[in-house]
Scaffold this motif. Structure first.
Motif, PDB file in Angstrom:
ATOM      1  N   THR A   1       0.841  -1.188   0.000  1.00  0.00           N
ATOM      2  CA  THR A   1       0.000   0.000   0.000  1.00  0.00           C
ATOM      3  C   THR A   1       0.879   1.241   0.000  1.00  0.00           C
ATOM      4  N   ALA A   2       0.729   2.053  -1.029  1.00  0.00           N
ATOM      5  CA  ALA A   2       1.470   3.308  -1.116  1.00  0.00           C
ATOM      6  C   ALA A   2       0.740   4.370  -0.312  1.00  0.00           C
TER       7      ALA A   2
ATOM      8  N   SER B   1      -3.688  -0.103  -3.125  1.00  0.00           N
ATOM      9  CA  SER B   1      -2.964  -1.311  -2.749  1.00  0.00           C
ATOM     10  C   SER B   1      -2.843  -2.247  -3.936  1.00  0.00           C
TER      11      SER B   1
ATOM     12  N   GLN C   1       5.613   3.665   2.291  1.00  0.00           N
ATOM     13  CA  GLN C   1       4.963   2.510   1.665  1.00  0.00           C
ATOM     14  C   GLN C   1       4.953   1.338   2.635  1.00  0.00           C
TER      15      GLN C   1
END
Length: 210
Positions: free
Chosen positions: A44-45, A55, A177
Motif C-alpha cells: 500500500t502506497a 494497494s 509505503q
C-alpha cells in the motif's frame, strides 16, 4: 496499596506478553532451519493529497534453508524470482527479461529476509537491527526490528508470530509505503531441495551486476 499492587501485576503481565514476541523470534531462528510456505503480499502506497491509498496484491511461494539461502517465487499477478544462493542475491523480472545480481554479503544484512530466513542466530540479527517486543495484536505476538544503518530505504519491520510459528511480516519503508506479507501452510524443517537455491540467468536475459 491495592491499586499499586494491581498496577504492578498488570504491568508485569504486559511485560510478559510483550516479551513473548522476542522469545518467539529467538525460538524461530534457533529451531527453523528450513521451510516452505505460500504467501500473499499487499503493498500500500501512502495516499496522495485528495486521493485514497492504493494497494496491490501479489502471491507466490517462499522457501529457505538457514543460513543465507532462500527463494521467493512471485506467481501472480506478475512473475518474479528472488534467490539467495549463499553468495549472490538474484532478482529475475520475467516481464522485463532482466536479471539483477548483487553480492549477498553486501546487501542482505539489514533486509527483512535476514530476519526470517538468513540469520543463523539472534546475536547476528542484533548486529544489524534494534529488536524490541511490541504489543500483541490480531492474536499474534510481535517484534519490531529497526535497522541500525539508517542510510537505506527500510524504516522498520514487524514480525508477527502465532505461538512460535511465523505468520506475518510487515514492512514500512522510508517513503511511507507499507507491505504486509502473510504466510500460509508453513512447513518448518521440511526437506528443501538444494536446487531450489540455484539460479542461472535465462538465455537472452539482460544481466546487471551491482
Amino acid at each position: 496499596m491495592k491499586q499499586a499492587i494491581s498496577a504492578l501485576v498488570l504491568g508485569l503481565a504486559a511485560f510478559t506478553a510483550h516479551a513473548g514476541g522476542l522469545e518467539a523470534l529467538e525460538n524461530f531462528v534457533k529451531t527453523a532451519k528450513s521451510g516452505r510456505a505460500d504467501f500473499t503480499q499487499v503493498v500500500t502506497a501512502p495516499a496522495r493529497e485528495g486521493q485514497t491509498a492504493r494497494s496491490k496484491t501479489s502471491s507466490g511461494t517462499f522457501e529457505f534453508s538457514r543460513p543465507s539461502r532462500f527463494r521467493f517465487e512471485y506467481r501472480k499477478p506478475f512473475q518474479q524470482t528472488i534467490v539467495a544462493d549463499g553468495q549472490t542475491l538474484w532478482l529475475h523480472d520475467v516481464d522485463l527479461n532482466q536479471v539483477t545480481a548483487r553480492r549477498q554479503d553486501q546487501v542482505l544484512g539489514s533486509t527483512p529476509a535476514a530476519l526470517i530466513a538468513a540469520a543463523p542466530d539472534l546475536d547476528s540479527l542484533r548486529r544489524d537491527f534494534s529488536l524490541e517486543a511490541a504489543a500483541d495484536r490480531d492474536g499474534l505476538q510481535w517484534v519490531q526490528a529497526t535497522p541500525k544503518a539508517r542510510e537505506g530505504q527500510l524504516n522498520h519491520v514487524r514480525i508477527g508470530f502465532r505461538g512460535n510459528e511465523l505468520a506475518v511480516l510487515e514492512i514500512l519503508d522510508s517513503f511511507g509505503q507499507r507491505s504486509v506479507m502473510t504466510f500460509n501452510q508453513l512447513q518448518l524443517n521440511a526437506p528443501v531441495a538444494a536446487g531450489a537455491f540455484a539460479f542461472k540467468p535465462p538465455q537472452g536475459a539482460d544481466v546487471v551486476r551491482q
